[in-house]
Design a protein around this motif. Structure first.
Motif, PDB file in Angstrom:
ATOM      1  N   TRP A 309      33.775 -39.810 -16.698  1.00 43.76           N
ATOM      2  CA  TRP A 309      34.269 -39.335 -17.993  1.00 43.76           C
ATOM      3  C   TRP A 309      35.638 -39.942 -18.284  1.00 43.76           C
ATOM      4  CZ3 TRP A 309      33.241 -33.336 -18.280  1.00 43.76           C
ATOM      5  CH2 TRP A 309      31.862 -33.098 -18.245  1.00 43.76           C
ATOM      6  N   ALA A 310      35.840 -40.280 -19.546  1.00 44.89           N
ATOM      7  CA  ALA A 310      37.158 -40.779 -19.955  1.00 44.89           C
ATOM      8  C   ALA A 310      38.202 -39.671 -19.915  1.00 44.89           C
ATOM      9  CB  ALA A 310      37.074 -41.391 -21.349  1.00 44.89           C
ATOM     10  N   TYR A 311      37.748 -38.462 -20.209  1.00 43.13           N
ATOM     11  CA  TYR A 311      38.676 -37.315 -20.227  1.00 43.13           C
ATOM     12  C   TYR A 311      38.431 -36.383 -19.027  1.00 43.13           C
ATOM     13  CZ  TYR A 311      39.521 -38.831 -24.989  1.00 43.13           C
ATOM     14  OH  TYR A 311      39.834 -39.580 -26.084  1.00 43.13           O
ATOM     15  N   GLY A 312      37.896 -36.928 -17.966  1.00 42.38           N
ATOM     16  CA  GLY A 312      37.603 -36.107 -16.780  1.00 42.38           C
ATOM     17  C   GLY A 312      38.860 -35.537 -16.128  1.00 42.38           C
ATOM     18  N   TYR A 313      39.901 -36.360 -16.044  1.00 37.56           N
ATOM     19  CA  TYR A 313      41.134 -35.892 -15.405  1.00 37.56           C
ATOM     20  C   TYR A 313      41.813 -34.783 -16.220  1.00 37.56           C
ATOM     21  CZ  TYR A 313      45.825 -36.013 -13.391  1.00 37.56           C
ATOM     22  OH  TYR A 313      47.018 -35.663 -12.808  1.00 37.56           O
ATOM     23  N   PRO A 314      42.006 -34.994 -17.583  1.00 34.45           N
ATOM     24  CA  PRO A 314      42.572 -33.883 -18.361  1.00 34.45           C
ATOM     25  C   PRO A 314      41.686 -32.645 -18.323  1.00 34.45           C
ATOM     26  CG  PRO A 314      42.724 -35.924 -19.585  1.00 34.45           C
ATOM     27  CD  PRO A 314      41.879 -36.212 -18.378  1.00 34.45           C
ATOM     28  N   TYR A 315      40.357 -32.865 -18.296  1.00 35.27           N
ATOM     29  CA  TYR A 315      39.428 -31.723 -18.226  1.00 35.27           C
ATOM     30  C   TYR A 315      39.649 -30.946 -16.935  1.00 35.27           C
ATOM     31  CZ  TYR A 315      35.060 -29.311 -17.137  1.00 35.27           C
ATOM     32  OH  TYR A 315      34.123 -28.382 -16.756  1.00 35.27           O
ATOM     33  N   GLY A 316      39.792 -31.671 -15.832  1.00 36.61           N
ATOM     34  CA  GLY A 316      40.012 -30.994 -14.558  1.00 36.61           C
ATOM     35  C   GLY A 316      41.325 -30.215 -14.546  1.00 36.61           C
ATOM     36  N   LEU A 317      42.384 -30.841 -15.074  1.00 32.52           N
ATOM     37  CA  LEU A 317      43.677 -30.143 -15.122  1.00 32.52           C
ATOM     38  C   LEU A 317      43.618 -28.912 -16.013  1.00 32.52           C
ATOM     39  CD1 LEU A 317      46.234 -33.113 -15.338  1.00 32.52           C
ATOM     40  CD2 LEU A 317      45.617 -31.736 -13.356  1.00 32.52           C
ATOM     41  N   ALA A 318      42.938 -29.053 -17.163  1.00 33.70           N
ATOM     42  CA  ALA A 318      42.822 -27.907 -18.067  1.00 33.70           C
ATOM     43  C   ALA A 318      42.030 -26.788 -17.428  1.00 33.70           C
ATOM     44  CB  ALA A 318      42.179 -28.351 -19.374  1.00 33.70           C
ATOM     45  N   LEU A 319      40.968 -27.146 -16.717  1.00 31.50           N
ATOM     46  CA  LEU A 319      40.158 -26.122 -16.058  1.00 31.50           C
ATOM     47  C   LEU A 319      40.950 -25.405 -14.968  1.00 31.50           C
ATOM     48  CD1 LEU A 319      37.310 -24.964 -16.120  1.00 31.50           C
ATOM     49  CD2 LEU A 319      36.651 -26.633 -14.367  1.00 31.50           C
ATOM     50  N   ILE A 320      41.760 -26.164 -14.232  1.00 35.96           N
ATOM     51  CA  ILE A 320      42.612 -25.549 -13.205  1.00 35.96           C
ATOM     52  C   ILE A 320      43.630 -24.588 -13.837  1.00 35.96           C
ATOM     53  CG2 ILE A 320      44.425 -26.026 -11.521  1.00 35.96           C
ATOM     54  CD1 ILE A 320      42.900 -28.556 -10.765  1.00 35.96           C
ATOM     55  N   LEU A 322      43.418 -23.111 -16.773  1.00 44.61           N
ATOM     56  CA  LEU A 322      42.718 -21.961 -17.348  1.00 44.61           C
ATOM     57  C   LEU A 322      42.311 -20.964 -16.267  1.00 44.61           C
ATOM     58  CD1 LEU A 322      41.508 -20.651 -19.876  1.00 44.61           C
ATOM     59  CD2 LEU A 322      39.397 -21.953 -19.439  1.00 44.61           C
ATOM     60  N   SER A 323      41.865 -21.465 -15.137  1.00 47.33           N
ATOM     61  CA  SER A 323      41.455 -20.558 -14.044  1.00 47.33           C
ATOM     62  C   SER A 323      42.650 -19.802 -13.462  1.00 47.33           C
ATOM     63  CB  SER A 323      40.756 -21.358 -12.947  1.00 47.33           C
ATOM     64  OG  SER A 323      41.669 -22.256 -12.332  1.00 47.33           O
ATOM     65  N   ALA A 324      43.848 -20.361 -13.592  1.00 51.17           N
ATOM     66  CA  ALA A 324      45.054 -19.651 -13.122  1.00 51.17           C
ATOM     67  C   ALA A 324      45.551 -18.657 -14.156  1.00 51.17           C
ATOM     68  CB  ALA A 324      46.143 -20.666 -12.786  1.00 51.17           C
ATOM     69  N   LEU A 325      45.457 -19.036 -15.448  1.00 53.33           N
ATOM     70  CA  LEU A 325      45.970 -18.150 -16.498  1.00 53.33           C
ATOM     71  C   LEU A 325      45.059 -16.970 -16.754  1.00 53.33           C
ATOM     72  CD1 LEU A 325      47.273 -20.817 -19.051  1.00 53.33           C
ATOM     73  CD2 LEU A 325      48.632 -19.353 -17.551  1.00 53.33           C
ATOM     74  N   LEU A 326      43.770 -17.141 -16.575  1.00 50.87           N
ATOM     75  CA  LEU A 326      42.830 -16.059 -16.878  1.00 50.87           C
ATOM     76  C   LEU A 326      43.064 -14.818 -16.015  1.00 50.87           C
ATOM     77  CD1 LEU A 326      40.469 -15.241 -18.643  1.00 50.87           C
ATOM     78  CD2 LEU A 326      38.909 -16.207 -16.923  1.00 50.87           C
ATOM     79  N   PRO A 327      43.216 -14.940 -14.694  1.00 49.78           N
ATOM     80  CA  PRO A 327      43.518 -13.731 -13.906  1.00 49.78           C
ATOM     81  C   PRO A 327      44.837 -13.069 -14.317  1.00 49.78           C
ATOM     82  CG  PRO A 327      42.792 -15.495 -12.470  1.00 49.78           C
ATOM     83  CD  PRO A 327      43.009 -16.101 -13.815  1.00 49.78           C
ATOM     84  N   ILE A 328      45.860 -13.908 -14.642  1.00 54.33           N
ATOM     85  CA  ILE A 328      47.137 -13.328 -15.077  1.00 54.33           C
ATOM     86  C   ILE A 328      46.945 -12.521 -16.351  1.00 54.33           C
ATOM     87  CG2 ILE A 328      49.451 -13.882 -15.902  1.00 54.33           C
ATOM     88  CD1 ILE A 328      49.470 -16.287 -14.086  1.00 54.33           C
TER      89      ILE A 328
END
Length: 337
Positions: A309-320, A322-328
């Motif tokens: 994916w061209a946007y695989g790296y930003p996607y991975g960072l965004a997912l990381i 989001l997974s940290a902000l959601l529990p907070i």
């Protein structure tokens, strides 16, 4: 140091120091931290054996309350020094006969100075040895009452410090900014030290009250004819017994209050500890999903769809993120943080 007192105040004790008999009209012999030589002088002048500091420090009742062969009484009790900066227990002794009262003490007690002033000013009955003995006990009881009143005031201030304890504000700040854990820890340590000092002081007052509580009825019931007092002194003994009993009840309530304050301070400490554990728990829970996602995309497999994916790296960072902000966010909604 030896001081002699009679119904009219201080008595010249130069004759006693010279090795002669007891001066005329000397009823009360007060020994402040006596040396062996001074004890021998009193024994030679009066025929009364002066107990040593070790003997006065004995804890069994048979040693503290004794009848003497001459009909007198030997009494001892621990007594506080009434110095709030350094409250300590010192042995206190009385040898009471029909003719004389010998007091042995190892601290400069202000109650004794008050008694000496009262005797010199003829304030109260001070004719016989029993009269002066009662004056001394009355002033000691008054001193203990004053000490307990001061301790009650200190406990009130301590209660205010505990229940107004605000761990969310820095000392001296008005903006409510959160104080550092070190500041809160030091404040709680000071509270515990204050509670400990009050507990030690109350224990010493309790020991003093217990000693006087045993002495008063023992003197009243022991050979009143041999000591030369009758029914007119009985009400004073009864009043002293009631005063000591009331102080004992007051001290018990103070001890219960102190125990309550100790429990409250320990509760504050538990809250602080729970807050620390809660922060650690939140941090660990928030860190688990990003770690899981990062470990999953960090696997070195040849065929991974997101690898091209061209946007695989930003996607991975965004997912990381989001997974940290959601529990907070969930914790904030539930009020856990």
């Amino acid at each position: 140091m030896i001081s002699l007192h009679g119904p009219h105040g201080p008595v010249d004790h130069g004759v006693l120091k010279a090795g002669g008999g007891l001066p005329e009209h000397a009823v009360w012999i007060d020994l402040l931290d006596p040396t062996e030589e001074e004890a021998r002088q009193v024994e030679a002048a009066t025929g009364i054996r002066v107990p040593s500091r070790a003997a006065l420090s004995e804890v069994e009742s048979s040693s503290r309350l004794r009848r003497l062969k001459n009909g007198g009484l030997s009494l001892s009790s621990p007594m506080i020094t009434f110095d709030r900066t350094d409250l300590a227990l010192k042995p206190l002794g009385f040898v009471l006969t029909k003719e004389h009262l010998v007091t042995i003490r190892f601290a400069d007690l202000r109650s004794y100075e008050t008694v000496k002033t009262r005797v010199a000013e003829h304030d109260g009955d001070c004719t016989t040895s029993v009269d002066i003995f009662l004056l001394v006990i009355e002033e000691l009881v008054d001193g203990l009452a004053d000490t307990l009143e001061e301790m009650s005031s200190d406990l009130g201030q301590l209660s205010t410090r505990i229940f107004d304890f605000d761990p969310a504000a820095k000392p001296g700040s008005d903006n409510g900014s959160r104080g550092s854990p070190k500041r809160r820890d030091l404040a709680l340590r000071r509270l515990l030290r204050s509670i400990g000092r009050q507990g030690k002081s109350l224990a010493k007052v309790r020991a003093s009250l217990l000693g006087l509580e045993r002495i008063v009825p023992f003197v009243k019931d022991s050979c009143p004819q041999a000591l030369g007092f009758g029914e007119e002194e009985s009400p004073r003994f009864d009043t002293l017994s009631r005063d000591i009993a009331s102080l004992d009840e007051f001290e018990t309530r103070q001890s219960e209050t102190l125990q309550f304050l100790l429990d409250a301070a320990l509760g504050l400490i538990n809250i602080e500890q729970n807050n620390a554990f809660r922060v650690l728990t939140v941090v660990s829970v928030v860190g688990i999903p990003p770690t899981l996602i990062a470990s999953m995309y960090g696997m070195n497999f040849k065929h991974m769809p997101e690898l091209e994916w061209a946007y695989g790296y930003p996607y991975g960072l965004a997912l990381i993120a989001l997974s940290a902000l959601l529990p907070i966010l969930i914790f904030r909604i539930k009020g856990w943080v």
